[in-house]
Write a protein that holds these residues in place. Structure first.
Motif, PDB file in Angstrom:
ATOM      1  N   TYR A   1      44.801  44.885  48.338  1.00 13.77           N
ATOM      2  CA  TYR A   1      44.606  44.516  49.749  1.00 13.77           C
ATOM      3  C   TYR A   1      44.369  43.016  49.961  1.00 13.77           C
ATOM      4  O   TYR A   1      44.881  42.419  50.903  1.00 13.77           O
ATOM      5  CB  TYR A   1      43.499  45.345  50.405  1.00 13.77           C
ATOM      6  CG  TYR A   1      44.064  46.428  51.308  1.00 13.77           C
ATOM      7  CD1 TYR A   1      44.945  46.108  52.337  1.00 13.77           C
ATOM      8  CD2 TYR A   1      43.731  47.766  51.132  1.00 13.77           C
ATOM      9  CE1 TYR A   1      45.485  47.092  53.174  1.00 13.77           C
ATOM     10  CE2 TYR A   1      44.267  48.757  51.962  1.00 13.77           C
ATOM     11  CZ  TYR A   1      45.142  48.404  52.981  1.00 13.77           C
ATOM     12  OH  TYR A   1      45.681  49.365  53.802  1.00 13.77           O
ATOM     13  N   ASP A   2      43.584  42.384  49.070  1.00 15.90           N
ATOM     14  CA  ASP A   2      43.307  40.941  49.265  1.00 15.90           C
ATOM     15  C   ASP A   2      44.612  40.150  49.223  1.00 15.90           C
ATOM     16  O   ASP A   2      44.891  39.314  50.085  1.00 15.90           O
ATOM     17  CB  ASP A   2      42.369  40.418  48.168  1.00 15.90           C
ATOM     18  CG  ASP A   2      40.956  40.936  48.363  1.00 15.90           C
ATOM     19  OD1 ASP A   2      40.666  41.414  49.484  1.00 15.90           O
ATOM     20  OD2 ASP A   2      40.162  40.886  47.402  1.00 15.90           O
ATOM     21  N   GLU A   3      45.394  40.456  48.204  1.00 22.40           N
ATOM     22  CA  GLU A   3      46.677  39.764  48.004  1.00 22.40           C
ATOM     23  C   GLU A   3      47.629  40.070  49.180  1.00 22.40           C
ATOM     24  O   GLU A   3      48.308  39.180  49.695  1.00 22.40           O
ATOM     25  CB  GLU A   3      47.227  40.306  46.675  1.00 22.40           C
ATOM     26  CG  GLU A   3      48.588  39.923  46.255  1.00 22.40           C
ATOM     27  CD  GLU A   3      49.108  40.953  45.219  1.00 22.40           C
ATOM     28  OE1 GLU A   3      50.314  41.172  45.216  1.00 22.40           O
ATOM     29  OE2 GLU A   3      48.312  41.543  44.443  1.00 22.40           O
ATOM     30  N   ILE A   4      47.624  41.338  49.610  1.00 18.86           N
ATOM     31  CA  ILE A   4      48.520  41.741  50.703  1.00 18.86           C
ATOM     32  C   ILE A   4      48.197  40.942  51.970  1.00 18.86           C
ATOM     33  O   ILE A   4      49.065  40.349  52.599  1.00 18.86           O
ATOM     34  CB  ILE A   4      48.395  43.264  50.974  1.00 18.86           C
ATOM     35  CG1 ILE A   4      49.074  44.043  49.852  1.00 18.86           C
ATOM     36  CG2 ILE A   4      48.989  43.643  52.333  1.00 18.86           C
ATOM     37  CD1 ILE A   4      48.839  45.547  49.874  1.00 18.86           C
ATOM     38  N   TYR A   5      46.925  40.912  52.335  1.00 19.34           N
ATOM     39  CA  TYR A   5      46.572  40.205  53.579  1.00 19.34           C
ATOM     40  C   TYR A   5      46.757  38.698  53.453  1.00 19.34           C
ATOM     41  O   TYR A   5      47.068  38.027  54.438  1.00 19.34           O
ATOM     42  CB  TYR A   5      45.165  40.580  54.060  1.00 19.34           C
ATOM     43  CG  TYR A   5      45.223  41.826  54.919  1.00 19.34           C
ATOM     44  CD1 TYR A   5      45.872  41.797  56.151  1.00 19.34           C
ATOM     45  CD2 TYR A   5      44.678  43.027  54.493  1.00 19.34           C
ATOM     46  CE1 TYR A   5      45.973  42.930  56.943  1.00 19.34           C
ATOM     47  CE2 TYR A   5      44.765  44.172  55.282  1.00 19.34           C
ATOM     48  CZ  TYR A   5      45.414  44.115  56.510  1.00 19.34           C
ATOM     49  OH  TYR A   5      45.521  45.229  57.289  1.00 19.34           O
ATOM     50  N   LYS A   6      46.561  38.177  52.246  1.00 16.38           N
ATOM     51  CA  LYS A   6      46.807  36.746  52.061  1.00 16.38           C
ATOM     52  C   LYS A   6      48.279  36.446  52.382  1.00 16.38           C
ATOM     53  O   LYS A   6      48.602  35.507  53.110  1.00 16.38           O
ATOM     54  CB  LYS A   6      46.472  36.374  50.606  1.00 16.38           C
ATOM     55  CG  LYS A   6      46.416  34.909  50.383  1.00 16.38           C
ATOM     56  CD  LYS A   6      45.788  34.589  49.045  1.00 16.38           C
ATOM     57  CE  LYS A   6      45.990  33.115  48.771  1.00 16.38           C
ATOM     58  NZ  LYS A   6      46.266  32.794  47.428  1.00 16.38           N
ATOM     59  N   HIS A   7      49.147  37.293  51.858  1.00 12.49           N
ATOM     60  CA  HIS A   7      50.580  37.116  52.109  1.00 12.49           C
ATOM     61  C   HIS A   7      50.886  37.302  53.602  1.00 12.49           C
ATOM     62  O   HIS A   7      51.603  36.500  54.208  1.00 12.49           O
ATOM     63  CB  HIS A   7      51.374  38.119  51.265  1.00 12.49           C
ATOM     64  CG  HIS A   7      52.772  38.326  51.746  1.00 12.49           C
ATOM     65  ND1 HIS A   7      53.744  37.362  51.630  1.00 12.49           N
ATOM     66  CD2 HIS A   7      53.356  39.374  52.392  1.00 12.49           C
ATOM     67  CE1 HIS A   7      54.880  37.805  52.164  1.00 12.49           C
ATOM     68  NE2 HIS A   7      54.665  39.020  52.636  1.00 12.49           N
ATOM     69  N   VAL A   8      50.323  38.352  54.190  1.00 10.25           N
ATOM     70  CA  VAL A   8      50.634  38.666  55.585  1.00 10.25           C
ATOM     71  C   VAL A   8      50.232  37.524  56.513  1.00 10.25           C
ATOM     72  O   VAL A   8      51.019  37.089  57.368  1.00 10.25           O
ATOM     73  CB  VAL A   8      49.930  39.992  55.987  1.00 10.25           C
ATOM     74  CG1 VAL A   8      49.880  40.161  57.497  1.00 10.25           C
ATOM     75  CG2 VAL A   8      50.668  41.173  55.364  1.00 10.25           C
ATOM     76  N   PHE A   9      49.005  37.004  56.348  1.00  9.49           N
ATOM     77  CA  PHE A   9      48.551  35.932  57.235  1.00  9.49           C
ATOM     78  C   PHE A   9      49.250  34.592  56.945  1.00  9.49           C
ATOM     79  O   PHE A   9      49.110  33.650  57.705  1.00  9.49           O
ATOM     80  CB  PHE A   9      47.025  35.779  57.174  1.00  9.49           C
ATOM     81  CG  PHE A   9      46.301  36.839  57.988  1.00  9.49           C
ATOM     82  CD1 PHE A   9      46.307  36.785  59.374  1.00  9.49           C
ATOM     83  CD2 PHE A   9      45.638  37.891  57.366  1.00  9.49           C
ATOM     84  CE1 PHE A   9      45.663  37.756  60.134  1.00  9.49           C
ATOM     85  CE2 PHE A   9      44.986  38.869  58.121  1.00  9.49           C
ATOM     86  CZ  PHE A   9      45.002  38.797  59.503  1.00  9.49           C
TER      87      PHE A   9
END
Ligand code: NA7
Length: 553
Positions: free
Chosen positions: A231-239
């Motif tokens: 999740y941390d990596e996913i949201y970093k990418h998304v934002f």
């Protein structure tokens, strides 16, 4: 003057934006109230209960990013969430963070007036209550006011007429003769869901649209565990991304690939599913290069021919325009036209002449008798929610006046002449995944409020004779305690939004994205097309530079 309830902040609307705003304002220690015209939370997902209503953002992202424990534990079973599950999720968030105590339902804001003397907003509610608030946060909904088709005789229809955004659960659809007007994302979903239920289902289609598979289906425990771990990596990418859908964003140029490579790349994203993936992951120039776009169009049209057996139906479903609207995805839309009980009427060849008590009459005299007529004709997007109420800022200027030459809002959140008033999901926000856009805008609004509150406390401390250490923005004088954007800053943002669509293929199709779904409305750039990442970079600069777009008095 009538006395009213006093609060620091009033949030209007209890959808995704209103819930998050209420949460953050209460955390900030302000007194907050949230009013909602519906009988419960949910916003869009409270009203849009039509069969097949589904978010086309993957489930793992169609939620708030800020509660990691909840992200990892709240159940979801499929790649996409349907409306009942989204509503349950939002109710769950409200319960989990004990937000219901701030909320009042069946209460619509009818008017809001800025009072110079008290430096407050005076809000009049449909219940007759008056609320006085220092900050007004409007989260009224981007797609809230229903648009019905302007067709002669609509009111004479003797069957049941339903708009998808105001669904009536009591209407029986089983075995009925159902007509659907509208084939945007809503129409595609409702048609696909009703095909196996209806006795006869007819899509009355004005403009065919491109749709790709969603890839809907159950997820495995391993898939969920992998998402949870990342999740941390996913949201970093998304934002940090352009559209915030969690899909790879290609920079590859379509026309530099060979025809075989192009087909292979389109096939790959078609197989994986998701409209935004199809538009942004195979190649990076479908929205900017007409030749590239045409390649995508040809690919999807070839799929329509492959899927639909009846040539007449296939021809009717093939768009003639570019692939330049909000990208659609579906759970077997083209496939439903292989059913004997499902038909398509191409209104471009044979328009509706009128609606009669028995159903729909076409220009060539054909009558389609119907029991139920579904209007999936969209919304008076963005401004619709504001035009039905009376919001008056400084000098009595209304939002109607303010937007008469086009919708605009500085950084998507503030309008000049409307002090301490903020808008969530208003005009000129990032064209990207909505929960992410809403979170981003709400956080920007909270930065503004926090800044004004810090300046208030500095001034308060000074008048108490207390010493102060520095200022909210580190400048010599304290900044404003009332946040009001300057007309120049607001216009500057709007001009910037306009400049970003020059050369975009998106301007070639008529839709609500440019206010073109309503006859007579002025064409307007309703989104910031620079990308979510660029929007967030800009917000960071604004906040760290002491909010230069706001008046300093
Ligand atoms: P949209 O995308 O605005 O689609 C509305 C549809 O209704 C579209 O197919 C229109 O055809 C059609 N329409 C509207 N008026 C008429 C008349 N008078 N006759 C025939 N057809 C008509 O609304 P949606 O609810 O599908 O989606 C809105 C957003 O919600 C979507 O972008 C997602 O973000 C969620 P047209 O194309 O104008 O010829």
């Amino acid at each position: 003057m009538t006395a009213g309830t006093n609060v620091d902040a009033l949030v209007v609307g209890a959808g995704l934006g209103g819930i998050y705003s209420t949460y953050l304002l209460s955390k900030m220690g302000l007194t907050v109230k949230c009013i909602e015209m519906a009988a419960d939370v949910g916003g869009t997902w409270y009203w849009n209960r039509y069969p097949g209503a589904m978010s086309d953002t993957e489930s793992y992202l169609y939620r708030y990013s800020w509660d990691k424990e909840d992200l990892q534990t709240y159940p979801w079973t499929h790649h996409y969430v349907y409306q009942p599950d989204i509503l349950k999720y939002l109710q769950h968030v409200v319960a989990r963070h004990d937000l219901r105590k701030y909320m009042q339902f069946n209460c619509e804001m009818k008017a809001a007036t800025w009072e110079e003397d008290s430096q407050r907003w005076r809000i009049t509610c449909s219940t007759g209550e008056i609320i006085l608030a220092r900050y007004l946060i409007n989260s009224l909904g981007l797609l809230s006011k229903a648009k019905y088709p302007d067709i002669k005789g609509l009111e004479t229809f003797k069957g049941k007429l339903i708009h998808t955004s105001n669904w009536d659960d009591s209407v029986s659809l089983e075995g009925k003769r159902i007509g659907v007007i509208g084939n945007g994302s809503t129409g595609v979903q409702v048609l696909t869901a009703l095909a196996p239920v209806a006795g006869k289902l007819v899509s009355f289609q004005r403009s065919p649209q491109y749709s790709v598979p969603s890839g809907q289906g159950p997820v495995t425990a391993e898939y969920r565990a992998d998402i949870n771990a990342r999740y941390d990596e996913i949201y970093k990418h998304v934002f940090n991304s352009n559209v915030g859908f969690g899909v790879p964003e290609s920079t590859r140029k379509t026309m530099e690939a060979t025809p075989a490579e192009r087909r292979e790349a389109f096939q790959k994203v078609w197989d994986q599913g998701n409209g935004f993936r199809f538009m942004f992951s195979a190649f990076g120039d479908l929205t900017t290069d007409i030749d590239a776009n045409k390649e995508a169009c040809e690919f999807i049209k070839s799929k329509i021919d492959e899927i639909i057996k009846d040539h007449r139906k296939a021809a009717a479903l093939k768009p003639t325009e570019l692939y330049a609207r909000r990208p659609l995805c579906d759970s077997g839309y083209y496939q439903i036209f292989n059913r004997d009980n499902v038909d398509i009427v191409a209104l471009r060849d044979n328009p509706i002449s009128e609606i009669i008590p028995a159903g729909i009459k076409l220009s060539d005299g054909t009558v389609h008798e119907l029991d139920v007529l579904i209007s999936a004709t969209g919304f008076e997007a963005i401004e619709g929610s504001y035009m039905r109420i009376c919001v008056k800022g400084r000098n009595g200027e209304t939002m109607q006046d303010h937007w008469k030459n086009g919708l605009k809002a500085y950084g998507a959140i503030a309008c000049s002449g409307f002090p301490n008033m903020f808008i969530v999901a208003g005009p000129q926000g990032a064209f990207a995944n909505f929960p992410i856009v809403i979170e981003s805008e709400v956080r920007f609004i909270m930065e503004c409020i926090n800044y004004a509150e810090s300046n208030r406390s500095i001034i308060g401390n000074r008048s108490n004779g207390s010493s102060t250490d520095g200022h909210a923005d580190g400048l010599d004088k304290p900044g404003p305690t009332i946040m009001e954007v300057t007309p120049e800053a607001e216009q500057g943002w709007s001009d910037h939004c306009d400049s970003l669509v020059v050369g975009s293929v998106f301007t070639t199709s008529k839709s609500w994205i440019f206010s073109q779904n309503i006859e007579g409305r002025k064409v307007n750039t309703n989104f910031f097309f620079g990308g979510l990442n660029a929007y967030l970079d800009w917000v960071k600069k604004e906040t760290s530079n002491g909010f230069p777009g706001f008046r300093r008095e």
